[in-house]
Design a protein around this motif. Structure first.
Motif, PDB file in Angstrom:
ATOM      1  N   LYS A 261     -65.433   0.915  12.594  1.00  0.00           N
ATOM      2  CA  LYS A 261     -64.074   1.902  12.545  1.00  0.00           C
ATOM      3  C   LYS A 261     -64.369   3.007  11.585  1.00  0.00           C
ATOM      4  O   LYS A 261     -65.478   2.923  10.645  1.00  0.00           O
ATOM      5  CB  LYS A 261     -62.934   1.132  12.042  1.00  0.00           C
ATOM      6  CG  LYS A 261     -63.060   0.829  10.332  1.00  0.00           C
ATOM      7  CD  LYS A 261     -61.782   0.002   9.941  1.00  0.00           C
ATOM      8  CE  LYS A 261     -61.916  -0.167   8.432  1.00  0.00           C
ATOM      9  NZ  LYS A 261     -60.744  -1.160   8.100  1.00  0.00           N
ATOM     10  N   PRO A 262     -63.850   4.320  11.847  1.00  0.00           N
ATOM     11  CA  PRO A 262     -64.193   5.387  11.145  1.00  0.00           C
ATOM     12  C   PRO A 262     -63.758   5.121   9.690  1.00  0.00           C
ATOM     13  O   PRO A 262     -62.832   4.332   9.573  1.00  0.00           O
ATOM     14  CB  PRO A 262     -63.265   6.490  11.708  1.00  0.00           C
ATOM     15  CG  PRO A 262     -63.219   6.186  13.000  1.00  0.00           C
ATOM     16  CD  PRO A 262     -62.741   4.346  12.924  1.00  0.00           C
ATOM     17  N   PHE A 263     -64.728   5.631   8.553  1.00  0.00           N
ATOM     18  CA  PHE A 263     -64.438   5.507   7.225  1.00  0.00           C
ATOM     19  C   PHE A 263     -62.955   5.952   6.881  1.00  0.00           C
ATOM     20  O   PHE A 263     -62.521   5.312   6.060  1.00  0.00           O
ATOM     21  CB  PHE A 263     -65.410   6.380   6.406  1.00  0.00           C
ATOM     22  CG  PHE A 263     -66.211   5.514   5.477  1.00  0.00           C
ATOM     23  CD1 PHE A 263     -65.750   4.805   4.665  1.00  0.00           C
ATOM     24  CD2 PHE A 263     -67.584   6.107   5.164  1.00  0.00           C
ATOM     25  CE1 PHE A 263     -66.305   4.148   3.754  1.00  0.00           C
ATOM     26  CE2 PHE A 263     -68.356   5.284   4.422  1.00  0.00           C
ATOM     27  CZ  PHE A 263     -67.777   4.456   3.657  1.00  0.00           C
ATOM     28  N   GLY A 264     -62.592   7.146   7.522  1.00  0.00           N
ATOM     29  CA  GLY A 264     -61.255   7.513   7.104  1.00  0.00           C
ATOM     30  C   GLY A 264     -59.962   6.969   7.492  1.00  0.00           C
ATOM     31  O   GLY A 264     -58.891   7.251   7.259  1.00  0.00           O
ATOM     32  N   GLN A 265     -60.184   5.885   8.408  1.00  0.00           N
ATOM     33  CA  GLN A 265     -59.266   5.264   9.071  1.00  0.00           C
ATOM     34  C   GLN A 265     -58.205   4.641   8.233  1.00  0.00           C
ATOM     35  O   GLN A 265     -56.970   4.851   8.326  1.00  0.00           O
ATOM     36  CB  GLN A 265     -59.777   4.288  10.288  1.00  0.00           C
ATOM     37  CG  GLN A 265     -58.687   3.535  10.818  1.00  0.00           C
ATOM     38  CD  GLN A 265     -59.083   2.565  12.258  1.00  0.00           C
ATOM     39  OE1 GLN A 265     -59.907   3.145  12.810  1.00  0.00           O
ATOM     40  NE2 GLN A 265     -58.679   1.337  11.994  1.00  0.00           N
ATOM     41  N   ASP A 266     -58.664   3.754   7.229  1.00  0.00           N
ATOM     42  CA  ASP A 266     -57.855   2.854   6.385  1.00  0.00           C
ATOM     43  C   ASP A 266     -57.841   3.420   4.851  1.00  0.00           C
ATOM     44  O   ASP A 266     -57.046   2.758   4.233  1.00  0.00           O
ATOM     45  CB  ASP A 266     -57.924   1.638   6.526  1.00  0.00           C
ATOM     46  CG  ASP A 266     -57.902   1.088   7.827  1.00  0.00           C
ATOM     47  OD1 ASP A 266     -56.778   1.449   8.593  1.00  0.00           O
ATOM     48  OD2 ASP A 266     -58.329   0.085   8.318  1.00  0.00           O
TER      49      ASP A 266
END
Length: 385
Positions: A261-266
């Motif tokens: 998942k993208p680093f910025g997702q959560d």
């Protein structure tokens, strides 16, 4: 012939930037040509230099023996254009003023030791409190600030040696360590170490501390990097970022990277642990088939460039750090070519033993007894997608 591109920085400094090397390798116009002369000097009476190693396919690392720091790492994108994916500095003076851990080989004890003290064989050892109440990355002058003895083993391998002295930073025992940085034929960049305790029982924990940005630009935030971590559990921390001793399941938390998942997702979610770390600054207990086996730990994919990186290691854990200490301030964040490292403009994947290990008997042992060897390996496998 090497083509050159001349840039005028905001400070009025003219930079000579290579866009192709003598072999015709395509370099991104943002790649700063590091000069060996800029890293020559003397620290504590020891000579400092800059060394270059390359793979057969052109991957290149430039390393100074000051702190065994990786200052440059050139890796191609899906179009075959090489860019610098490691944050670093373009002179010894800048490296001394800049981020202390950036690119370094960390010891005698990587990460944090709570309360800046530990007890070993009934003796309490008080350490430098250089991170609030904690001791961080070996103390005031751990290996990241020391000059290693360097020897070029080949075009693709560099040996670095340092001897931790008995009582250095108040750790017990003499502990020589040999580190080898090398490229393999499979586009792998490897860090391998071997250390042995001489006359006293001691503790040790090593890691590599490269700050990566697979775009090749430290002014681009890392949020689009797609991350995977092979771990079912992470180590929650207290208000001083010291592990509580619990191994917490990642399931149902922002710390679950078992599926990419993208680093910025959560990272912006409301979560006590993310608040304590100001983002990700946590250790993962890696899924291992057996202790000490070289196995997959994590990966990163940068979708725009297509660059990929896999991390393999022998170590039981890995610190995942989202670059929360970068703040575009000078001189600490003034990188190559005068580019400033922005907040979360890089990430670190630091395989190692667990933080605060000497104070946490349930964690894997960090003790090294006289005659015993502490060996380890980190492999960064680069590719494109």
């Amino acid at each position: 012939m090497t083509a050159k591109h001349w840039l005028l920085t905001a400070a009025g400094v003219v930079l000579c930037v290579s866009i192709a090397d003598a072999a015709g390798t395509k370099l991104a116009p943002t790649v700063v040509e590091l000069k060996r002369e800029a890293f020559k000097g003397t620290i504590d009476g020891k000579p400092v230099d800059l060394y270059t190693i390359k793979s057969k396919s052109g991957l290149t690392a430039r390393i100074t023996n000051y702190g065994a720091k990786i200052e440059q790492l050139l890796v191609p994108d899906r179009k075959g254009v090489f860019a610098d994916v490691a944050l670093g500095f373009d002179s010894l003076a800048a490296a001394q003023k800049g981020q202390g851990s950036m690119g370094a080989f960390i010891g005698r004890y990587a990460n944090r030791i709570g309360g800046a003290k530990f007890t070993l064989d009934g003796v309490e050892y008080k350490l430098a409190a250089n991170n609030g109440p904690n001791s961080l990355h070996g103390g005031d002058k751990g290996s990241r600030f020391q000059v290693f003895n360097a020897r070029q083993l080949s075009d693709s391998a560099l040996e670095l040696v340092y001897v931790f002295k008995d009582g250095e930073e108040n750790y017990p025992g003499t502990l020589p360590v040999r580190v080898v940085y090398a490229f393999t034929a499979a586009n792998e960049f490897t860090i391998e170490w071997a250390a042995t305790a001489i006359e006293k029982t001691t503790v040790a924990n090593f890691t590599g501390h490269t700050f990566f940005n697979l775009t090749g630009d430290p002014t681009i935030v890392n949020s689009k990097h797609v991350i995977r971590v092979n771990a079912d559990h992470f180590l929650p921390v207290d208000q001083n970022l010291i592990p509580t001793g619990e191994l917490k399941p990642v399931a149902g938390t922002p710390f679950d990277f078992r599926k990419p998942k993208p680093f910025g997702q959560d990272i912006g979610k409301t979560n006590d642990q993310l608040k304590l770390g100001n983002g990700y600054d946590h250790h993962y207990a890696l899924n291992k088939s057996k202790p000490g086996a070289l196995e997959f730990a994590a990966s990163a994919v940068e979708p725009d460039s297509g660059r990929t990186m896999e991390v393999w290691t022998t170590e039981p854990g890995m610190q995942l750090f989202s670059g929360n200490n970068l703040s575009a301030k000078t001189p600490i964040d003034a990188g190559k070519g005068g580019k400033l490292f922005v907040f979360r403009g890089a990430f670190c994947m630091e395989p190692s033993r667990f933080p605060d290990g000497p104070n946490q008997p349930k964690f894997p042992s960090t003790v090294v007894k006289p005659g015993e060897w502490y060996t380890g390996k980190i492999v960064y496998k680069f590719g494109t997608k």
